[in-house]
Design an enzyme around this catalytic site. Structure first.
Site, mmCIF file in Angstrom:
data_model
loop_
_atom_site.group_PDB
_atom_site.id
_atom_site.type_symbol
_atom_site.label_atom_id
_atom_site.label_comp_id
_atom_site.label_asym_id
_atom_site.label_seq_id
_atom_site.Cartn_x
_atom_site.Cartn_y
_atom_site.Cartn_z
ATOM 1 C CG LEU A 32 96.602 211.449 -9.378
ATOM 2 C CD1 LEU A 32 97.546 210.487 -10.093
ATOM 3 C CD2 LEU A 32 95.203 210.859 -9.310
ATOM 4 C CG ASP A 33 94.867 211.716 -2.273
ATOM 5 O OD1 ASP A 33 94.597 212.925 -2.384
ATOM 6 O OD2 ASP A 33 94.024 210.851 -1.988
ATOM 7 C CE LYS A 34 104.483 211.314 0.780
ATOM 8 N NZ LYS A 34 104.883 211.402 2.203
#
Length: 308
Positions: free
Chosen positions: A137-139
């Site tokens: 998952l993106d930051k």
């Protein structure tokens, strides 16, 4: 993995053994496969083979993986919001702001650092002990994420991802009002030739990417949607929604430079993750409610809507 992985090739599969293993074990790098074959760790019907060995189908392949080396990443005691854990896997409700893998500016405060401290039985499928990160998952994307704690679980989960047998449901707030109440974006994605930090729809050289969406709530200038992923490309939702002309609200990379909403990140949340347990075969499904910062944005939009 310390031990052996046994594979039985089902007929009528045929072809080079190295090519078959690369397709069957995507978490093993091609160089790792070649090294194992060269070291005699791959046998067909009990006999070590070369990379060019031709399979006819039905043979038993045994891959012996030697003990993995210690990871260079340091273990750190970082609190983890755990939704589920057993001997094979761990499911995390990842908060916004947590980076999954160490990178520039985030060397020792990532999910990997936390998992190295928390888990004792880790995946070493590419020769280095590490948590089995199956997907990312993106930051600034919050929500459900699963990691494997051993190689068999890692391989089992990866095969489900490869076969598109994972249930992944996201919620996002989009800029503008979608014309249709539901739809599908089927547009191939690749690294942008204009900006290497971005992905883009690239019909000629992109990999197929499919996102299904339906409207949950309309707020005039914004639309809350539920999205189901058929594939899982990098930045897929963010790029596909921008491609529709309705980028994710607060997205600093694919959305407007300025956002009128009180958002410090993109409004994107991994709400549901479902898959078969790699050991038992039981279906597991986990849900994560919208975090407070995103709920507050919706509450504000609801108040504004009721004033009109």
């Amino acid at each position: 993995m310390n031990g052996e992985t046994r594979l039985l090739i089902a007929p009528p599969r045929a072809g080079r053994v190295d090519q078959y293993l690369a397709a069957a074990l995507p978490r093993l790098s091609r160089s790792r496969i070649q090294a194992l074959i060269k070291a005699g760790e791959v046998t067909v019907e009990g006999t070590p083979v070369k990379s060019s060995f031709l399979l006819s189908g039905g043979e038993e392949i045994i891959i012996a993986l030697p003990p993995a080396e210690e990871a260079q990443v340091q273990a750190r005691e970082i609190a983890l919001p755990i939704l589920y854990e057993d001997r094979d896997l761990i499911v995390i409700d990842k908060p916004s702001g947590m980076v999954v893998h160490p990178a520039a500016g985030h060397k020792d405060d990532t999910l990997v650092n936390a998992l190295l401290h928390h888990c004792r039985d880790l995946s070493g499928i590419n020769g280095v002990l590490r948590p089995g990160i199956v997907h990312r998952l993106d930051k600034d994307t919050s929500g459900v994420l699963v990691a494997a704690k051993n190689d068999r679980a890692h391989l089992g989960l990866t095969e489900q991802w490869k076969g598109h047998n994972i249930k992944r449901v996201y919620q996002a707030l989009l800029c503008g009002s979608l014309r249709e109440s539901r739809g599908t974006v089927d547009a191939p994605l690749a690294r942008s030739s204009k900006n290497r930090l971005k992905m883009a729809v690239e019909p000629e050289r992109g990999r197929r990417a499919v996102t299904h969406y339906h409207v949950m709530r309309r707020f005039g200038a914004y639309t809350l949607v539920e999205l189901k992923l058929e594939t899982g490309r990098t930045h897929q939702i963010r790029v596909h929604m921008s491609y529709l002309g309705h980028p994710v609200a607060g997205d600093p990379l694919y959305g407007p430079k300025k956002c009128a909403l009180p958002l410090s990140r993109q409004f994107l949340h991994a709400a549901v993750l479902g898959f078969k347990h790699p050991a038992s075969g039981d279906w597991l499904e986990f849900a994560s409610p919208l975090p407070r910062d995103l709920r507050e944005v919706l509450e504000g939009l609801e108040r504004d809507k009721n004033k009109d």
